[in-house]
Every structure is written in structure tokens, then in C-alpha cells.
Design a protein around this motif. Structure first.
Motif: not given
Length: 165
Positions: A43-46, A80-84, A107-109, A155-160
Motif C-alpha cells: 500500500n502507499g503509506e503517507f 484507505v486506512k487512516g489513524d483516526g 478515518t477510523n483506524g 499521522f499515517k494514511l495507507e492508500i490501497d
């Protein structure tokens, strides 16, 4: 899953992310520090740190590409998978424009499918909403993610995947 026009970007372990660029508030003297990579899951990880020092307060990730037609599509879908935390998804119908069209999402983790209605994305420049009408173009050539919640935070946001629907 998606044909090439419908897909904006589908991350995997061999994705070429050369055209994805991190743009932090350092462009105006701030001290935020974002980074972007492909993680072990493909996944992309920002991720990084937003700092409020020197009037800073944002980190963004931009992707410029050859124009994609929006005709026939009503939504952009983000997997996406965020960090809340809260993020902005932004797009431009002409990367030379100063303004972007924006939608905010929480996002909700966990992994989420965020569906953004194109016609409801509002125009803004440097945090100021513009009175030029919401998104109505038939093409886009830049997308971006931005975090800037008026607080110092990691912060951390994963993008699929990002695609039209």
C-alpha cells in the motif's frame, strides 16, 4: 478489477510512485515533515509529523498524471486506512490552477471505502473557499491528500486504491 480509465491508482508492491510528491508547509517556512513509500503490504503509506512552528501546519501528497475523463462517473472512491484523523482529498481539473477542489474525510483506524461525490467537491485556495462553483469539469489531472488540522500531530494514511465509480 477496474479498467485503466476507471482506475486512478492501484497500489501494489511493485508500484512506481515516482510521480507522487510530498509537499509540506516548508514551502512557506513551516517545519512539517511528510514522507511517502510503498509499505510491506503493497500500500502507499503517507506519514509524518505536522508542525505548527513558523506558521506551518500541513503536509500533502500530490499525484500528477495525464488527464483522465470524469464523464460517466459520479464518484471518486478511496480505499484507505487512516489513524483516526481527518484528511482532505483534493483534485484539480488543470494542474496549473492555483485552486483545488476539496472533500474532507474522517478515518477510523480500519480499512474504509470512502466515496466522494465529484459534484460536491468545493473550490478553495490556501484554506479559503472560493465562489466559483463546485467541481463540474469533465477531466482531472492531479489528486492530493492533505492533513492540516490546526494541531501538531503525527499521522499515517495507507492508500490501497483510488478509482472512479
Amino acid at each position: 478489477m477496474n479498467d485503466s480509465n476507471k482506475t486512478i491508482f492501484d497500489f501494489n508492491t511493485s508500484s512506481d510512485i515516482y510521480q507522487w510528491k510530498v509537499v509540506d508547509d516548508v514551502v512557506m517556512g513551516g517545519k512539517s515533515n511528510g514522507s511517502f513509500k510503498i509499505n510491506k503490504d503493497g500500500n502507499g503509506e503517507f506519514s509524518g509529523l505536522v508542525s505548527l512552528e513558523n506558521n506551518g501546519g500541513f503536509s500533502s501528497l500530490r499525484y500528477d498524471f495525464k488527464s483522465k475523463e470524469t464523464e460517466g462517473y459520479k464518484f471518486i472512491v478511496l480505499k484507505v486506512k487512516g489513524d483516526g484523523k481527518k484528511y482532505q482529498f483534493r483534485l484539480k481539473d488543470d494542474k496549473l490552477n492555483k485552486h483545488s477542489y476539496i472533500s474532507t474525510f474522517e478515518t477510523n483506524g480500519k480499512w474504509q471505502t470512502i466515496k466522494i461525490t465529484l459534484s460536491e467537491m468545493y473550490p478553495a485556495f490556501r484554506g479559503v473557499k472560493l465562489n466559483i462553483g463546485d467541481f463540474s469539469s469533465n477531466k482531472i489531472d492531479q489528486i492530493a491528500f492533505l492533513i492540516g488540522n490546526k494541531k501538531a500531530q503525527k499521522f499515517k494514511l495507507e492508500i490501497d486504491e483510488i478509482f472512479f465509480q
